[in-house]
Design a protein around this motif. Structure first.
Motif, PDB file in Angstrom:
ATOM      1  N   ILE A 110     -97.038  15.413  -1.100  1.00 27.04           N
ATOM      2  CA  ILE A 110     -97.975  14.484  -0.484  1.00 27.04           C
ATOM      3  C   ILE A 110     -97.615  14.348   0.995  1.00 27.04           C
ATOM      4  O   ILE A 110     -96.445  14.158   1.343  1.00 27.04           O
ATOM      5  CB  ILE A 110     -97.905  13.093  -1.163  1.00 27.04           C
ATOM      6  N   PHE A 111     -98.631  14.455   1.843  1.00 21.84           N
ATOM      7  CA  PHE A 111     -98.436  14.337   3.289  1.00 21.84           C
ATOM      8  C   PHE A 111     -99.337  13.203   3.788  1.00 21.84           C
ATOM      9  O   PHE A 111    -100.559  13.251   3.607  1.00 21.84           O
ATOM     10  CB  PHE A 111     -98.809  15.640   4.001  1.00 21.84           C
ATOM     11  N   LEU A 112     -98.745  12.179   4.405  1.00 29.58           N
ATOM     12  CA  LEU A 112     -99.495  11.009   4.861  1.00 29.58           C
ATOM     13  C   LEU A 112     -99.352  10.833   6.369  1.00 29.58           C
ATOM     14  O   LEU A 112     -98.233  10.830   6.896  1.00 29.58           O
ATOM     15  CB  LEU A 112     -98.991   9.741   4.161  1.00 29.58           C
ATOM     16  N   ASN A 113    -100.484  10.676   7.046  1.00 31.85           N
ATOM     17  CA  ASN A 113    -100.466  10.326   8.469  1.00 31.85           C
ATOM     18  C   ASN A 113    -101.201   9.006   8.626  1.00 31.85           C
ATOM     19  O   ASN A 113    -102.358   8.879   8.218  1.00 31.85           O
ATOM     20  CB  ASN A 113    -101.163  11.396   9.315  1.00 31.85           C
ATOM     21  N   GLN A 114    -100.540   8.001   9.206  1.00 37.11           N
ATOM     22  CA  GLN A 114    -101.159   6.694   9.334  1.00 37.11           C
ATOM     23  C   GLN A 114    -100.816   6.054  10.677  1.00 37.11           C
ATOM     24  O   GLN A 114     -99.694   5.577  10.876  1.00 37.11           O
ATOM     25  CB  GLN A 114    -100.718   5.787   8.185  1.00 37.11           C
ATOM     26  N   PRO A 115    -101.769   6.036  11.618  1.00 39.93           N
ATOM     27  CA  PRO A 115    -101.519   5.420  12.920  1.00 39.93           C
ATOM     28  C   PRO A 115    -101.933   3.948  12.998  1.00 39.93           C
ATOM     29  O   PRO A 115    -101.755   3.313  14.035  1.00 39.93           O
ATOM     30  CB  PRO A 115    -102.410   6.262  13.852  1.00 39.93           C
ATOM     31  N   ASN A 116    -102.490   3.397  11.893  1.00 43.01           N
ATOM     32  CA  ASN A 116    -103.048   2.046  11.948  1.00 43.01           C
ATOM     33  C   ASN A 116    -102.310   1.008  11.107  1.00 43.01           C
ATOM     34  O   ASN A 116    -102.124  -0.118  11.549  1.00 43.01           O
ATOM     35  CB  ASN A 116    -104.515   2.075  11.520  1.00 43.01           C
ATOM     36  N   PHE A 117    -101.934   1.378   9.877  1.00 41.53           N
ATOM     37  CA  PHE A 117    -101.227   0.434   9.019  1.00 41.53           C
ATOM     38  C   PHE A 117    -100.418   1.208   7.980  1.00 41.53           C
ATOM     39  O   PHE A 117    -100.543   2.427   7.862  1.00 41.53           O
ATOM     40  CB  PHE A 117    -102.185  -0.545   8.326  1.00 41.53           C
ATOM     41  N   ILE A 118     -99.582   0.502   7.226  1.00 43.50           N
ATOM     42  CA  ILE A 118     -98.752   1.138   6.213  1.00 43.50           C
ATOM     43  C   ILE A 118     -99.660   1.770   5.149  1.00 43.50           C
ATOM     44  O   ILE A 118    -100.607   1.130   4.683  1.00 43.50           O
ATOM     45  CB  ILE A 118     -97.826   0.105   5.531  1.00 43.50           C
ATOM     46  N   PRO A 119     -99.414   3.009   4.742  1.00 47.22           N
ATOM     47  CA  PRO A 119    -100.226   3.626   3.683  1.00 47.22           C
ATOM     48  C   PRO A 119    -100.239   2.766   2.418  1.00 47.22           C
ATOM     49  O   PRO A 119     -99.236   2.140   2.065  1.00 47.22           O
ATOM     50  CB  PRO A 119     -99.514   4.961   3.432  1.00 47.22           C
ATOM     51  N   GLY A 120    -101.376   2.763   1.724  1.00 49.12           N
ATOM     52  CA  GLY A 120    -101.555   1.899   0.568  1.00 49.12           C
ATOM     53  C   GLY A 120    -100.477   2.040  -0.490  1.00 49.12           C
ATOM     54  O   GLY A 120    -100.028   1.039  -1.064  1.00 49.12           O
ATOM     55  N   VAL A 121    -100.042   3.261  -0.784  1.00 49.33           N
ATOM     56  CA  VAL A 121     -99.044   3.463  -1.850  1.00 49.33           C
ATOM     57  C   VAL A 121     -97.672   2.929  -1.469  1.00 49.33           C
ATOM     58  O   VAL A 121     -96.790   2.835  -2.328  1.00 49.33           O
ATOM     59  CB  VAL A 121     -98.924   4.955  -2.230  1.00 49.33           C
ATOM     60  N   LEU A 122     -97.476   2.553  -0.207  1.00 54.33           N
ATOM     61  CA  LEU A 122     -96.185   2.028   0.248  1.00 54.33           C
ATOM     62  C   LEU A 122     -96.252   0.547   0.616  1.00 54.33           C
ATOM     63  O   LEU A 122     -95.280  -0.010   1.112  1.00 54.33           O
ATOM     64  CB  LEU A 122     -95.687   2.831   1.457  1.00 54.33           C
ATOM     65  N   GLN A 123     -97.391  -0.085   0.357  1.00 51.53           N
ATOM     66  CA  GLN A 123     -97.564  -1.464   0.789  1.00 51.53           C
ATOM     67  C   GLN A 123     -96.944  -2.467  -0.177  1.00 51.53           C
ATOM     68  O   GLN A 123     -97.236  -2.458  -1.375  1.00 51.53           O
ATOM     69  CB  GLN A 123     -99.052  -1.781   0.963  1.00 51.53           C
ATOM     70  N   ASP A 124     -96.113  -3.348   0.376  1.00 52.29           N
ATOM     71  CA  ASP A 124     -95.605  -4.501  -0.355  1.00 52.29           C
ATOM     72  C   ASP A 124     -96.795  -5.419  -0.661  1.00 52.29           C
ATOM     73  O   ASP A 124     -97.727  -5.520   0.142  1.00 52.29           O
ATOM     74  CB  ASP A 124     -94.574  -5.225   0.510  1.00 52.29           C
ATOM     75  N   PRO A 125     -96.820  -6.102  -1.822  1.00 49.71           N
ATOM     76  CA  PRO A 125     -97.978  -6.923  -2.197  1.00 49.71           C
ATOM     77  C   PRO A 125     -98.412  -7.944  -1.130  1.00 49.71           C
ATOM     78  O   PRO A 125     -99.614  -8.103  -0.885  1.00 49.71           O
ATOM     79  CB  PRO A 125     -97.514  -7.623  -3.482  1.00 49.71           C
ATOM     80  N   ALA A 126     -97.473  -8.630  -0.503  1.00 48.24           N
ATOM     81  CA  ALA A 126     -97.843  -9.634   0.502  1.00 48.24           C
ATOM     82  C   ALA A 126     -98.493  -8.978   1.719  1.00 48.24           C
ATOM     83  O   ALA A 126     -99.469  -9.486   2.277  1.00 48.24           O
ATOM     84  CB  ALA A 126     -96.604 -10.428   0.927  1.00 48.24           C
ATOM     85  N   TYR A 127     -97.956  -7.833   2.120  1.00 48.81           N
ATOM     86  CA  TYR A 127     -98.541  -7.087   3.234  1.00 48.81           C
ATOM     87  C   TYR A 127     -99.933  -6.604   2.858  1.00 48.81           C
ATOM     88  O   TYR A 127    -100.873  -6.687   3.657  1.00 48.81           O
ATOM     89  CB  TYR A 127     -97.646  -5.908   3.596  1.00 48.81           C
ATOM     90  N   ALA A 128    -100.101  -6.120   1.629  1.00 51.51           N
ATOM     91  CA  ALA A 128    -101.401  -5.633   1.172  1.00 51.51           C
ATOM     92  C   ALA A 128    -102.443  -6.739   1.229  1.00 51.51           C
ATOM     93  O   ALA A 128    -103.567  -6.525   1.696  1.00 51.51           O
ATOM     94  CB  ALA A 128    -101.280  -5.087  -0.255  1.00 51.51           C
ATOM     95  N   GLN A 129    -102.079  -7.933   0.772  1.00 57.12           N
ATOM     96  CA  GLN A 129    -103.025  -9.035   0.786  1.00 57.12           C
ATOM     97  C   GLN A 129    -103.429  -9.402   2.210  1.00 57.12           C
ATOM     98  O   GLN A 129    -104.609  -9.619   2.501  1.00 57.12           O
ATOM     99  CB  GLN A 129    -102.440 -10.265   0.090  1.00 57.12           C
ATOM    100  N   GLU A 130    -102.457  -9.455   3.095  1.00 55.75           N
ATOM    101  CA  GLU A 130    -102.750  -9.808   4.484  1.00 55.75           C
ATOM    102  C   GLU A 130    -103.650  -8.762   5.137  1.00 55.75           C
ATOM    103  O   GLU A 130    -104.627  -9.103   5.816  1.00 55.75           O
ATOM    104  CB  GLU A 130    -101.450  -9.953   5.277  1.00 55.75           C
ATOM    105  N   MET A 131    -103.364  -7.493   4.939  1.00 55.37           N
ATOM    106  CA  MET A 131    -104.149  -6.437   5.559  1.00 55.37           C
ATOM    107  C   MET A 131    -105.566  -6.387   4.995  1.00 55.37           C
ATOM    108  O   MET A 131    -106.537  -6.267   5.749  1.00 55.37           O
ATOM    109  CB  MET A 131    -103.451  -5.091   5.368  1.00 55.37           C
ATOM    110  N   ILE A 132    -105.699  -6.479   3.675  1.00 58.79           N
ATOM    111  CA  ILE A 132    -107.025  -6.421   3.062  1.00 58.79           C
ATOM    112  C   ILE A 132    -107.884  -7.587   3.513  1.00 58.79           C
ATOM    113  O   ILE A 132    -109.064  -7.431   3.844  1.00 58.79           O
ATOM    114  CB  ILE A 132    -106.903  -6.379   1.528  1.00 58.79           C
ATOM    115  N   SER A 133    -107.304  -8.775   3.545  1.00 57.34           N
ATOM    116  CA  SER A 133    -108.051  -9.951   3.966  1.00 57.34           C
ATOM    117  C   SER A 133    -108.468  -9.855   5.438  1.00 57.34           C
ATOM    118  O   SER A 133    -109.638 -10.078   5.787  1.00 57.34           O
ATOM    119  CB  SER A 133    -107.207 -11.215   3.747  1.00 57.34           C
ATOM    120  N   ARG A 134    -107.525  -9.491   6.294  1.00 56.87           N
ATOM    121  CA  ARG A 134    -107.821  -9.438   7.729  1.00 56.87           C
ATOM    122  C   ARG A 134    -108.824  -8.336   8.064  1.00 56.87           C
ATOM    123  O   ARG A 134    -109.731  -8.529   8.875  1.00 56.87           O
ATOM    124  CB  ARG A 134    -106.531  -9.224   8.528  1.00 56.87           C
ATOM    125  N   ILE A 135    -108.655  -7.164   7.465  1.00 57.42           N
ATOM    126  CA  ILE A 135    -109.538  -6.044   7.790  1.00 57.42           C
ATOM    127  C   ILE A 135    -110.933  -6.255   7.223  1.00 57.42           C
ATOM    128  O   ILE A 135    -111.941  -5.925   7.849  1.00 57.42           O
ATOM    129  CB  ILE A 135    -108.936  -4.719   7.288  1.00 57.42           C
TER     130      ILE A 135
END
Length: 223
Positions: A49-74
């Motif tokens: 698997i090769f991941l390039n992400q210039p904007n936020f942490i890739p989904g498969v590596l997101q901690d739950p609290a970070y995921a909630q904050e990013m999904i809500s804000r975006i």
């Protein structure tokens, strides 16, 4: 004042521009798109698997609290919205499944390139980002994971052109693109897919990785 009605996914959102303009109140929701289901099926069996992400942490590596904050804000939805909770649940399921694979006998070879700005995009003293970076440090120690960080002082680089994921299985390879207007998959064109795979490799060559990457992340945690 102009009122704009946006029909996105199964819900309608009204955007009122304070100066008569249009405002995007929610990005495209593709929790169950054909492309997203294809991605999930593929990442379960991918050997690399090769991941390039210039904007936020890739989904498969997101901690739950970070995921909630990013999904809500975006998305522009309140943190307590039922749809945010559902989308966070989907992301957590992907995250758990990915970590289980990394601990198993068939762990994929994972190459992740992040722009340093991804790790700095947070409130000062954010506990959410601290936990997320600590999680990245832990994951980066896995024997099949190589994480690279492109330092801000490197300047512009090709990875800034957009995020993407390359997944290779025994039977096929694909590139997954996620955007505001939906998901897209590139499949069946080995030459083009190879270019994206090679791009991650070239970015990794100029990124801080291994202990250098962990040192950089530790400094951000303690900043």
């Amino acid at each position: 004042m102009e009122i704009c009605v946006l029909q996105i996914a199964s819900r309608t959102y009204i955007s009122v521009g304070p100066y008569g303009g249009r405002e995007m109140t929610k990005m495209f929701d593709v929790r169950n798109s054909v492309e997203f289901r294809r991605l999930r099926d593929t990442e379960r069996v991918a050997h690399s698997i090769f991941l390039n992400q210039p904007n936020f942490i890739p989904g498969v590596l997101q901690d739950p609290a970070y995921a909630q904050e990013m999904i809500s804000r975006i998305s522009g939805l309140p943190a307590g919205d039922a749809e945010v909770a559902e989308r966070v649940q989907v992301r957590e399921e992907r995250h758990r499944a990915f970590l289980e694979r990394l601990s198993g006998d068939d762990a994929p070879q994972v190459h992740v390139v992040l722009d340093e700005s991804v790790l700095r995009r947070t409130h000062t003293g954010s506990d959410t980002m601290r936990k997320q970076i600590e999680h990245l440090i832990e994951v980066s120690r896995r024997p099949t994971v190589k994480l690279g960080i492109l330092a801000l002082d490197h300047g512009p680089h090709q990875g800034l052109a957009g995020s993407f994921e390359v997944h290779d299985t025994a039977d096929t390879s694909l590139v997954f693109f996620e955007g505001a207007e939906g998901d897209r998959i590139l499949e069946g064109d080995d030459d083009r897919i190879g270019l994206y795979r090679a791009l991650v490799g070239s970015l990794m060559d100029i990124a801080a990785s291994g202990e250098d990457a962990r040192t950089l992340m530790a400094k951000l945690v303690n900043h």
